[in-house]
Enzyme design. Structure first.
Site, PDB file in Angstrom:
ATOM      1  N   THR A 151       0.813  -1.218   0.000  1.00 22.46           N
ATOM      2  CA  THR A 151       0.000   0.000   0.000  1.00 22.46           C
ATOM      3  C   THR A 151       0.845   1.266   0.000  1.00 22.46           C
ATOM      4  O   THR A 151       1.797   1.403   0.765  1.00 22.46           O
ATOM      5  CB  THR A 151      -0.915   0.010   1.236  1.00 22.46           C
ATOM      6  OG1 THR A 151      -1.646  -1.219   1.288  1.00 22.46           O
ATOM      7  CG2 THR A 151      -1.883   1.179   1.193  1.00 22.46           C
ATOM      8  N   ALA A 202       2.037  -1.389   4.510  1.00 25.31           N
ATOM      9  CA  ALA A 202       2.530  -0.160   3.892  1.00 25.31           C
ATOM     10  C   ALA A 202       3.815  -0.420   3.123  1.00 25.31           C
ATOM     11  O   ALA A 202       4.743  -1.058   3.628  1.00 25.31           O
ATOM     12  CB  ALA A 202       2.766   0.908   4.952  1.00 25.31           C
ATOM     13  N   CYS A 203       3.898   0.094   1.914  1.00 24.77           N
ATOM     14  CA  CYS A 203       5.054  -0.128   1.048  1.00 24.77           C
ATOM     15  C   CYS A 203       6.355   0.355   1.676  1.00 24.77           C
ATOM     16  O   CYS A 203       7.376  -0.334   1.615  1.00 24.77           O
ATOM     17  CB  CYS A 203       4.826   0.593  -0.288  1.00 24.77           C
ATOM     18  SG  CYS A 203       6.267   0.656  -1.360  1.00 24.77           S
ATOM     19  N   PHE A 204       6.335   1.538   2.296  1.00 21.99           N
ATOM     20  CA  PHE A 204       7.568   2.125   2.797  1.00 21.99           C
ATOM     21  C   PHE A 204       7.997   1.560   4.152  1.00 21.99           C
ATOM     22  O   PHE A 204       8.977   1.991   4.723  1.00 21.99           O
ATOM     23  CB  PHE A 204       7.428   3.655   2.880  1.00 21.99           C
ATOM     24  CG  PHE A 204       7.609   4.333   1.555  1.00 21.99           C
ATOM     25  CD1 PHE A 204       8.792   4.985   1.250  1.00 21.99           C
ATOM     26  CD2 PHE A 204       6.603   4.318   0.609  1.00 21.99           C
ATOM     27  CE1 PHE A 204       8.981   5.608   0.027  1.00 21.99           C
ATOM     28  CE2 PHE A 204       6.766   4.937  -0.625  1.00 21.99           C
ATOM     29  CZ  PHE A 204       7.965   5.579  -0.913  1.00 21.99           C
TER      30      PHE A 204
END
Length: 270
Positions: A80, A141-143
């Site tokens: 995400t 979450a991607c990060f």
């Protein structure tokens, strides 16, 4: 010197159109028959989820509505991302391009080198890990966690990228956040408790970076894009020629918005 096409969108676009344009460029590569580098921004805060994610398991739909955020499913994988106050890039290039190493990881590395040089023009030094350990207790979450060859600043992830390969052509796109998105992003992710949300958000802020945190002085989106263009030109030894989308690309993008990216069936299909 080899010439590539450069597309810089002058106005922020809806998430559905951004994803549709990327796919149209990828699908119609043979109409241009040159790699295309594109930079774009988003008209409103938009959550994008990876192709394989389960939206209703991971995203709080009611929270999205309350915060007036859009939702879009990418055709690429990954996790995400909240797109808001960021620079987004995409590159469409054939798998067999003479200057692109074979294999997914090595192609990621080559494109990351372009971004790394671009950051240097902004007086920002980055690094990457060639071997990334599997993290436990990570969020969607991607990060939250860097993938192999994704760029880091002082150990914090600054670029999140995803790739798709089809019919011998690669589409890679990625997010370079300008501002800290942690509160808005974690407000729409699902957690078992308020305490878990707070804990994971605090942890996330030690893992993710953004331009305002590291840039020296004021920098505009135009300066950032210009720096990354120089990075791609330098690493690939090519000339970037600013052009517009072909009419057939525009037509296909509009069709993809109407029949795919703008539909509940696509975005909520899992």
């Amino acid at each position: 010197m080899e010439e590539w096409r450069l597309i810089i969108d002058q106005e922020p676009l809806a998430g559905s159109m951004n994803m549709a344009i990327d796919e149209a460029i990828h699908t119609l590569y043979t109409s241009v028959n040159r790699p295309t580098l594109r930079f774009y921004q988003w008209a409103r805060p938009t959550i994008s989820i990876g192709y394989f994610q389960f939206l209703e398991r991971e995203i709080d739909g009611q929270a999205l509505k309350e915060r007036n955020m859009d939702i879009i499913r990418r055709q690429t994988g990954g996790r995400t991302v909240l797109h808001s106050n960021e620079i987004t890039y995409s590159i469409v290039i054939p798998e067999q391009h003479a200057k692109l190493p074979p294999g997914t990881n090595d192609s990621y590395r080559k494109i990351s080198q372009c971004l790394q040089v671009g950051f240097r023009y902004l007086q920002i030094e980055t690094s990457w890990k060639s071997n990334v350990e599997k993290m436990h207790h990570q969020t969607s979450a991607c990060f939250d966690t860097p993938a192999k060859y994704e760029l880091l600043i002082d150990g914090k992830k600054i670029v999140g990228s995803a790739q798709k390969r089809e019919a011998g052509v690669i589409l890679q796109h990625g997010s370079i956040p300008i501002k800290n998105h942690a509160y808005d992003l974690f407000d729409v992710l699902k957690f078992e408790s308020v305490e878990e949300r707070k804990h994971m958000r605090k942890r996330y802020e030690t893992k993710a970076s953004y331009l305002e945190e590291v840039v020296l002085g004021e920098v505009s989106s135009e300066q950032v894009i210009h720096a990354f263009c120089k990075g791609f030109q330098e690493v690939f030894a090519v000339h970037l020629k600013a052009e517009r989308l072909l009419d057939e690309e525009k037509k296909l993008a509009l069709s993809l918005v109407a029949n795919k990216y703008g539909t509940h069936q696509w975005n909520y299909r899992r």
